[in-house]
Design a protein around this motif. Structure first.
Motif, PDB file in Angstrom:
ATOM      1  N   LEU A 120     -21.087 -68.573 -80.485  1.00 37.77           N
ATOM      2  CA  LEU A 120     -19.480 -68.213 -80.248  1.00 37.77           C
ATOM      3  C   LEU A 120     -19.766 -66.834 -79.273  1.00 37.77           C
ATOM      4  O   LEU A 120     -20.283 -66.051 -79.878  1.00 37.77           O
ATOM      5  CB  LEU A 120     -18.982 -67.663 -81.667  1.00 37.77           C
ATOM      6  N   ARG A 121     -19.045 -66.463 -78.252  1.00 41.77           N
ATOM      7  CA  ARG A 121     -18.680 -65.370 -77.421  1.00 41.77           C
ATOM      8  C   ARG A 121     -18.353 -64.036 -79.354  1.00 41.77           C
ATOM      9  O   ARG A 121     -19.185 -63.039 -78.644  1.00 41.77           O
ATOM     10  CB  ARG A 121     -17.661 -65.270 -76.678  1.00 41.77           C
ATOM     11  N   SER A 122     -17.638 -64.830 -80.087  1.00 41.93           N
ATOM     12  CA  SER A 122     -17.265 -63.377 -80.417  1.00 41.93           C
ATOM     13  C   SER A 122     -18.541 -63.446 -81.513  1.00 41.93           C
ATOM     14  O   SER A 122     -18.653 -62.469 -82.169  1.00 41.93           O
ATOM     15  CB  SER A 122     -15.968 -64.086 -81.853  1.00 41.93           C
ATOM     16  N   SER A 123     -19.713 -63.664 -81.498  1.00 41.57           N
ATOM     17  CA  SER A 123     -20.925 -63.321 -82.331  1.00 41.57           C
ATOM     18  C   SER A 123     -21.705 -62.667 -81.720  1.00 41.57           C
ATOM     19  O   SER A 123     -22.774 -61.892 -82.426  1.00 41.57           O
ATOM     20  CB  SER A 123     -21.736 -64.662 -82.199  1.00 41.57           C
ATOM     21  N   GLY A 124     -21.666 -62.081 -80.471  1.00 36.90           N
ATOM     22  CA  GLY A 124     -22.362 -61.534 -79.915  1.00 36.90           C
ATOM     23  C   GLY A 124     -23.744 -61.612 -79.182  1.00 36.90           C
ATOM     24  O   GLY A 124     -24.580 -60.881 -78.910  1.00 36.90           O
ATOM     25  N   THR A 126     -26.180 -62.679 -77.462  1.00 37.56           N
ATOM     26  CA  THR A 126     -26.095 -63.204 -75.429  1.00 37.56           C
ATOM     27  C   THR A 126     -27.658 -63.381 -75.212  1.00 37.56           C
ATOM     28  O   THR A 126     -27.242 -64.031 -74.180  1.00 37.56           O
ATOM     29  CB  THR A 126     -25.415 -61.681 -74.962  1.00 37.56           C
ATOM     30  N   ARG A 179     -17.828 -70.632 -88.391  1.00 41.73           N
ATOM     31  CA  ARG A 179     -18.572 -69.690 -88.809  1.00 41.73           C
ATOM     32  C   ARG A 179     -19.535 -69.665 -89.660  1.00 41.73           C
ATOM     33  O   ARG A 179     -20.311 -69.340 -90.352  1.00 41.73           O
ATOM     34  CB  ARG A 179     -18.393 -68.243 -88.322  1.00 41.73           C
ATOM     35  N   ASP A 182     -24.768 -69.705 -87.372  1.00 41.85           N
ATOM     36  CA  ASP A 182     -24.277 -69.228 -85.993  1.00 41.85           C
ATOM     37  C   ASP A 182     -24.735 -69.558 -84.389  1.00 41.85           C
ATOM     38  O   ASP A 182     -23.806 -69.009 -83.789  1.00 41.85           O
ATOM     39  CB  ASP A 182     -25.530 -67.439 -86.157  1.00 41.85           C
ATOM     40  N   ASN A 195     -16.381 -76.725 -76.438  1.00 40.67           N
ATOM     41  CA  ASN A 195     -15.697 -75.301 -75.698  1.00 40.67           C
ATOM     42  C   ASN A 195     -14.025 -76.176 -75.981  1.00 40.67           C
ATOM     43  O   ASN A 195     -13.708 -74.753 -76.430  1.00 40.67           O
ATOM     44  CB  ASN A 195     -16.023 -75.117 -74.683  1.00 40.67           C
ATOM     45  N   ARG A 202      -9.651 -70.587 -81.242  1.00 43.75           N
ATOM     46  CA  ARG A 202      -9.556 -69.297 -80.869  1.00 43.75           C
ATOM     47  C   ARG A 202     -10.561 -68.655 -80.713  1.00 43.75           C
ATOM     48  O   ARG A 202     -10.724 -67.350 -80.841  1.00 43.75           O
ATOM     49  CB  ARG A 202      -8.486 -67.988 -81.571  1.00 43.75           C
ATOM     50  N   GLU A 203     -11.131 -69.569 -80.585  1.00 44.22           N
ATOM     51  CA  GLU A 203     -13.330 -69.448 -79.880  1.00 44.22           C
ATOM     52  C   GLU A 203     -13.105 -69.747 -79.043  1.00 44.22           C
ATOM     53  O   GLU A 203     -12.874 -70.485 -78.078  1.00 44.22           O
ATOM     54  CB  GLU A 203     -13.772 -69.777 -81.323  1.00 44.22           C
ATOM     55  N   GLU A 204     -14.683 -69.405 -78.197  1.00 46.25           N
ATOM     56  CA  GLU A 204     -15.133 -69.993 -76.925  1.00 46.25           C
ATOM     57  C   GLU A 204     -17.011 -69.831 -77.274  1.00 46.25           C
ATOM     58  O   GLU A 204     -17.534 -69.165 -77.660  1.00 46.25           O
ATOM     59  CB  GLU A 204     -15.008 -68.797 -75.495  1.00 46.25           C
TER      60      GLU A 204
END
Length: 574
Positions: A120-124, A126, A179, A182, A195, A202-204
């Motif tokens: 998830l992009r919100s997980s940080g 990369t 969530r 991870d 996606n 509201r996630e990506e």
């Protein structure tokens, strides 16, 4: 003992002789195709083929079953629960190497790897770095699990400190989006619909592709059992005809293929299916597939796939090669099987009297059988008639005293130069249970001879094309081969680097009791390098012609120049 003998030639001959099959007799053959995953748009070609009757045209009533991962598919095939299955080639190779599971891949589907990790992009998150302590969902036998340890190690992550959460394939996306984990491994082609579900929450989804770390390997394949190949090759042949027709039709009719898929799997939305199917075709109909023939395995990429699997799982090499674990059934006789058979029939007598230490160059038009000749000498493919003899012994399998250098360097992208050179002998050490104490010292000496001293701990991406080929040559020479086979090793290099590498090869060859068989399209290169040049006719049935170099003084001069060049090489350029 691993199954060694292949019936590829027999299947090819039968396929060439047979007319397109149709249902004969009172009832068609019934067969089950076990998929590798839940039936998403990725599998639309299979469902479309059934809906359009392409397998029925071949006398097969085909049923499809959802999958639970490649490992599960392999196990079900071995247990006789299905006649055919979709499974990652890595899972098939691992099962053969570890447990001698009697399953073979009979057709490539994805010619390069779509393996990836979804986060998830919100997980940080990369990159693959710093995943220690994270929870990653996985299905039992998932092929991503085979490769991930090496991906993690190359990223500086300890794979032993990751928590794997076993789950069902249908639950992985939900676990990630809510969530509860991870990350989750998916083929990148699943991003569209996964996606879409994440956006509704509201996630990506962010994709971390394994291929960015250099995984130029085969992925999904179609497999069957050794028993099926031995007892009913004609059914296998008809199945592959239906498979090829299904993929070709789905490629040209993607919207209609997805309508047929959605009719059988109403939980899949039409746009989701079309998004996935479009992505799938980019992995099936590739430049590599056009070169090898649709569904056929190329020796170079197959060898690289096995290297990745063996390195990832730290497997000792079995008493065989991965080519014995695939079945080269002729998918497209007009383009591939028939051509290779013609080539092999036309090779009798070629290089029949090659002497110890002789440098033989082979030239000829594309498609005349030069590479096939090398594969026969290397023991990678069987002869259809006659035999290949080295040192008075017939070649029936790959030999320890023969090494091969391909056009591409085929280096392990995550391993440094020294590890790449020593990789084959490190595997042999594990297999034989003994230490080869001088391996690293010999490798360093070879690298110094090739002008690569000081580059031992560089990664392949930090080297030029010419330097990568020197590493590949050193890897082959470390085995102390009696015969070195080189299949256009400098073909991808620029003119200046190619000339430099030609002189480098001559210099390295000096003083070694080693025969070299060198395939090239370049007549000047053949004259520069070889003691003898073999010219192959464009018609495979014609006898190849062999002659000694017409310019022995030129050859001797070139070799003296090669020796002199050792004192003034620059390691910075090539």
């Amino acid at each position: 003992m691993m199954v060694r003998k292949t019936i590829a030639a027999g299947l090819c001959a039968l396929m060439l002789a047979a007319a397109p099959a149709s249902a004969q007799g009172p009832a068609p053959d019934r067969a089950l195709l076990q998929l590798d995953w839940i039936p998403t748009g990725e599998h639309a070609a299979y469902f479309a083929g059934v809906g359009r009757g392409f397998w029925r045209d071949q006398g097969i009533e085909l049923a499809l079953a959802r999958g639970y991962g490649s490992g599960d598919t392999v196990n079900k095939l071995a247990a006789g629960a299905a006649q055919f299955g979709v499974a990652d080639l890595g899972a098939v190779l691992a099962a053969r190497a570890r447990q001698d599971v009697p399953v073979k891949s009979i057709s490539a589907v994805y010619t390069h790897s779509p393996h990836s990790l979804f986060v998830l992009r919100s997980s940080g998150i990369t990159t693959f770095r710093g995943l220690e302590g994270r929870r990653i969902a996985v299905t039992p036998g998932n092929s991503h699990r085979l490769y991930f340890p090496e991906v993690a190690r190359r990223a500086g992550t300890d794979p032993e400190r990751i928590t794997w959460v076993n789950t069902d394939a249908s639950a992985m996306a939900a676990l990630l989006i809510t969530r509860r984990v991870d990350a989750a491994p998916f083929y990148s082609i699943h991003h569209y619909y996964t996606n879409k579900a994440a956006l509704s929450a509201r996630e990506e989804i962010v994709v971390l592709p394994f291929v960015e770390t250099g995984f130029a390997i085969y992925a999904a394949s179609v497999a069957t059992t050794d028993d099926m190949l031995a007892k009913n090759p004609e059914l296998v042949r008809r199945f592959l005809r239906g498979l090829q027709k299904s993929f070709e039709w789905a490629r040209d009719n993607q919207a209609e293929a997805c309508k047929l898929h959605v009719a059988r799997n109403p939980e899949v939305a039409q746009d989701d299916c079309e998004g996935s199917l479009k992505a799938v075709m980019g992995f099936v109909f590739t430049d590599h597939a056009r070169e090898t023939g649709l569904g056929r395995f190329g020796a170079e990429r197959l060898a690289n796939t096995w290297r990745v699997v063996a390195e990832s799982l730290q497997l000792p090499p079995p008493g065989t090669r991965p080519r014995r674990w695939i079945q080269a059934c002729c998918r497209d006789p007009a383009r591939s099987g028939e051509q290779e058979l013609r080539q092999r029939r036309g090779l009798a007598g070629c290089v029949a009297d090659g002497g110890s230490g002789e440098f033989v160059a082979i030239v000829g038009a594309s498609g005349c059988g030069k590479s096939t000749l090398l594969r026969l000498v290397a023991g990678l493919v069987p002869t259809t008639a006659g035999r290949v003899v080295l040192g008075g012994t017939a070649v029936t399998e790959p030999r320890a005293d023969t090494a091969m250098v391909f056009q591409a360097a085929t280096l392990l992208p995550w391993a440094d130069v020294l590890r790449n050179v020593t990789f084959p002998l490190r595997l042999m050490r594990k297999a034989k249970g003994k230490m080869l104490g001088d391996t690293e010292a010999r490798a360093r000496a070879l690298l110094a001879t090739a002008g690569l001293a000081g580059f031992e701990h560089r990664l392949p991406r930090e080297l030029s094309g010419g330097m990568q080929q020197r590493v590949a040559i050193c890897r082959a020479l470390l085995q102390d081969p009696r015969v070195l086979l080189m299949d256009e090793p400098f073909g991808a290099l620029d003119a200046l680097t190619r000339e430099e590498m030609s002189l480098e090869l001559l210099r390295i060859w000096q003083g070694r009791e080693m025969a070299v068989v060198f395939v090239t399209h370049s007549i000047p290169e053949a004259v520069l390098l070889a003691d003898r040049v073999v010219v192959m006719s464009p018609a495979p049935a014609a006898s190849p012609r062999s002659s000694r170099s017409a310019c022995p003084a030129r050859a001797a001069s070139n070799r003296r120049a090669a020796r002199r060049s050792s004192g003034r090489r620059s390691a910075s350029g090539r």
